[in-house]
Design an enzyme around this catalytic site. Sequence first.
Site, PDB file in Angstrom:
ATOM      1  N   ARG A 171      22.902  12.668  31.238  1.00 44.81           N
ATOM      2  CA  ARG A 171      21.914  14.025  31.239  1.00 44.81           C
ATOM      3  C   ARG A 171      22.070  13.762  29.935  1.00 44.81           C
ATOM      4  O   ARG A 171      23.124  13.510  29.166  1.00 44.81           O
ATOM      5  CB  ARG A 171      22.974  15.036  31.796  1.00 44.81           C
ATOM      6  CG  ARG A 171      23.495  15.244  33.881  1.00 44.81           C
ATOM      7  CD  ARG A 171      24.385  16.272  33.910  1.00 44.81           C
ATOM      8  NE  ARG A 171      24.229  15.939  34.903  1.00 44.81           N
ATOM      9  CZ  ARG A 171      25.227  15.157  35.919  1.00 44.81           C
ATOM     10  NH1 ARG A 171      26.324  14.294  35.490  1.00 44.81           N
ATOM     11  NH2 ARG A 171      25.394  15.740  37.093  1.00 44.81           N
ATOM     12  N   LYS A 219      29.755  15.752  35.058  1.00 51.34           N
ATOM     13  CA  LYS A 219      30.550  17.373  35.254  1.00 51.34           C
ATOM     14  C   LYS A 219      31.648  17.336  36.063  1.00 51.34           C
ATOM     15  O   LYS A 219      31.465  16.242  36.869  1.00 51.34           O
ATOM     16  CB  LYS A 219      28.879  17.643  36.250  1.00 51.34           C
ATOM     17  CG  LYS A 219      27.685  17.673  36.032  1.00 51.34           C
ATOM     18  CD  LYS A 219      26.957  18.801  36.266  1.00 51.34           C
ATOM     19  CE  LYS A 219      25.812  19.550  36.188  1.00 51.34           C
ATOM     20  NZ  LYS A 219      24.921  20.047  36.984  1.00 51.34           N
ATOM     21  N   HIS A 265      25.458  13.046  41.218  1.00 53.79           N
ATOM     22  CA  HIS A 265      25.134  13.525  41.731  1.00 53.79           C
ATOM     23  C   HIS A 265      26.318  13.669  43.042  1.00 53.79           C
ATOM     24  O   HIS A 265      26.589  12.619  42.922  1.00 53.79           O
ATOM     25  CB  HIS A 265      23.535  13.672  41.875  1.00 53.79           C
ATOM     26  CG  HIS A 265      22.062  13.973  42.010  1.00 53.79           C
ATOM     27  ND1 HIS A 265      21.654  13.544  42.449  1.00 53.79           N
ATOM     28  CD2 HIS A 265      22.742  14.239  40.510  1.00 53.79           C
ATOM     29  CE1 HIS A 265      20.565  13.777  41.330  1.00 53.79           C
ATOM     30  NE2 HIS A 265      21.354  14.578  40.353  1.00 53.79           N
ATOM     31  N   TYR A 286      13.727  13.211  44.947  1.00 46.55           N
ATOM     32  CA  TYR A 286      13.106  12.047  44.234  1.00 46.55           C
ATOM     33  C   TYR A 286      12.091  10.968  45.335  1.00 46.55           C
ATOM     34  O   TYR A 286      11.564  10.878  45.340  1.00 46.55           O
ATOM     35  CB  TYR A 286      14.054  10.550  43.573  1.00 46.55           C
ATOM     36  CG  TYR A 286      13.874  11.987  42.061  1.00 46.55           C
ATOM     37  CD1 TYR A 286      13.816  11.894  40.860  1.00 46.55           C
ATOM     38  CD2 TYR A 286      16.011  11.717  42.364  1.00 46.55           C
ATOM     39  CE1 TYR A 286      14.391  12.767  40.310  1.00 46.55           C
ATOM     40  CE2 TYR A 286      16.126  12.499  40.833  1.00 46.55           C
ATOM     41  CZ  TYR A 286      15.513  12.671  39.988  1.00 46.55           C
ATOM     42  OH  TYR A 286      15.701  13.888  38.848  1.00 46.55           O
ATOM     43  N   HIS A 301      15.580  15.663  29.656  1.00 50.41           N
ATOM     44  CA  HIS A 301      15.429  16.192  31.291  1.00 50.41           C
ATOM     45  C   HIS A 301      14.514  14.300  32.282  1.00 50.41           C
ATOM     46  O   HIS A 301      14.529  14.775  33.071  1.00 50.41           O
ATOM     47  CB  HIS A 301      15.414  17.066  31.553  1.00 50.41           C
ATOM     48  CG  HIS A 301      17.104  16.895  33.173  1.00 50.41           C
ATOM     49  ND1 HIS A 301      17.899  16.694  33.102  1.00 50.41           N
ATOM     50  CD2 HIS A 301      16.546  17.538  34.279  1.00 50.41           C
ATOM     51  CE1 HIS A 301      18.343  17.267  34.064  1.00 50.41           C
ATOM     52  NE2 HIS A 301      17.632  16.999  34.973  1.00 50.41           N
ATOM     53  N   ARG A 348      15.380  11.441  32.236  1.00 48.45           N
ATOM     54  CA  ARG A 348      16.190  11.388  33.417  1.00 48.45           C
ATOM     55  C   ARG A 348      15.608  11.373  35.144  1.00 48.45           C
ATOM     56  O   ARG A 348      16.314  10.205  35.430  1.00 48.45           O
ATOM     57  CB  ARG A 348      17.457  12.213  33.571  1.00 48.45           C
ATOM     58  CG  ARG A 348      18.330  12.319  34.549  1.00 48.45           C
ATOM     59  CD  ARG A 348      19.504  13.670  34.215  1.00 48.45           C
ATOM     60  NE  ARG A 348      20.471  13.951  35.101  1.00 48.45           N
ATOM     61  CZ  ARG A 348      21.603  13.281  35.752  1.00 48.45           C
ATOM     62  NH1 ARG A 348      21.929  12.747  35.004  1.00 48.45           N
ATOM     63  NH2 ARG A 348      22.227  14.057  37.142  1.00 48.45           N
TER      64      ARG A 348
END
Length: 313
Positions: free
Chosen positions: A154, A178, A282, A291, A256, A259
């Site tokens: 990110r 995160k 994730h 994806y 992004h 990414r």
Amino acid sequence: MTAPDNGHIWIASFVEAQAAELGAATNTQLAYARDLKDFGSWLTGKGSSFAGATRDQIEAYLVHCDAQGLARATRARRLSAIKQLYRFAFEEGWRSENPAIQITGPGRDKRLPKTLSVEEVDRLMEAATTHGRSPADRVRNTCLMQVLYATGMRVSELVSLPVSAARGDPQLLLIRGKGDKERMVPLSPDAREALATWLALRDEAEEAGRQKSKASSLFLFPSRGKAGHLTRHRFYLLVKDLAVEAGISPDKVTPHTLRHAFATHLLAGGADLRAIQTLLGHADVATTEIYTHVLEDRLRDLVLDHHPLAGKA
């Protein structure tokens, strides 16, 4: 427990709990606060409050958001924040019931992420080597792009990388993502080379600064701004400039997008979805499954090449 009268206390207490118990990132906390502040203002205009809001009022607020022309994803996010607020309030004893628990949201539009071809990524990488006011800027830009595409980080993770993570010519980078969750991502040979070249120049500049009694930076990409490192906004603008220089529409390229390109190209090359989930950081593989659209051609070719009945078609 008696519920607070002040709506700001509701929001602050909820956001604090999200950070302490679930490790919610700063950006997530700010998004919750913005959404709930808007809902609280609407309730005040209707003569109500968080403590007294009913299911009908919450549903009326969602209709209000729709009438404002807000995107489906925005409305879904706001309802999610409201639901979590009232779950928290119920657990704290501020409400005897959760008025939002049975409300069904608008859902989210399922859109495929924008991505780039391998050839377009190559052009961006080439543009990074020539874009910049000084040789040091060009080396830094090359390092930023190579590391981003090699790891799928990110942008917030990239610009705030501590310099300690780059010491010792690492083959893997330790990333704090995160919720302060850590993960290891491998570096490509090109990314390692770009990283080593930038680190040498950066250290020279830092040493020159120390000679002038300037404080050393803890970040790999230092800046004189308040954050102490290159900002996301500045990097966003840099990527737009590189897109123009590479002959790619700037509307198509964001940090992004790279990414997404990282994940899409890995999956197209045969990488396992679970491995990509880990590399992207994730929490749920369902987030990574968007994806899988890149698998369609590969799966079709697999069937046509190997199924016993395919040759008879």
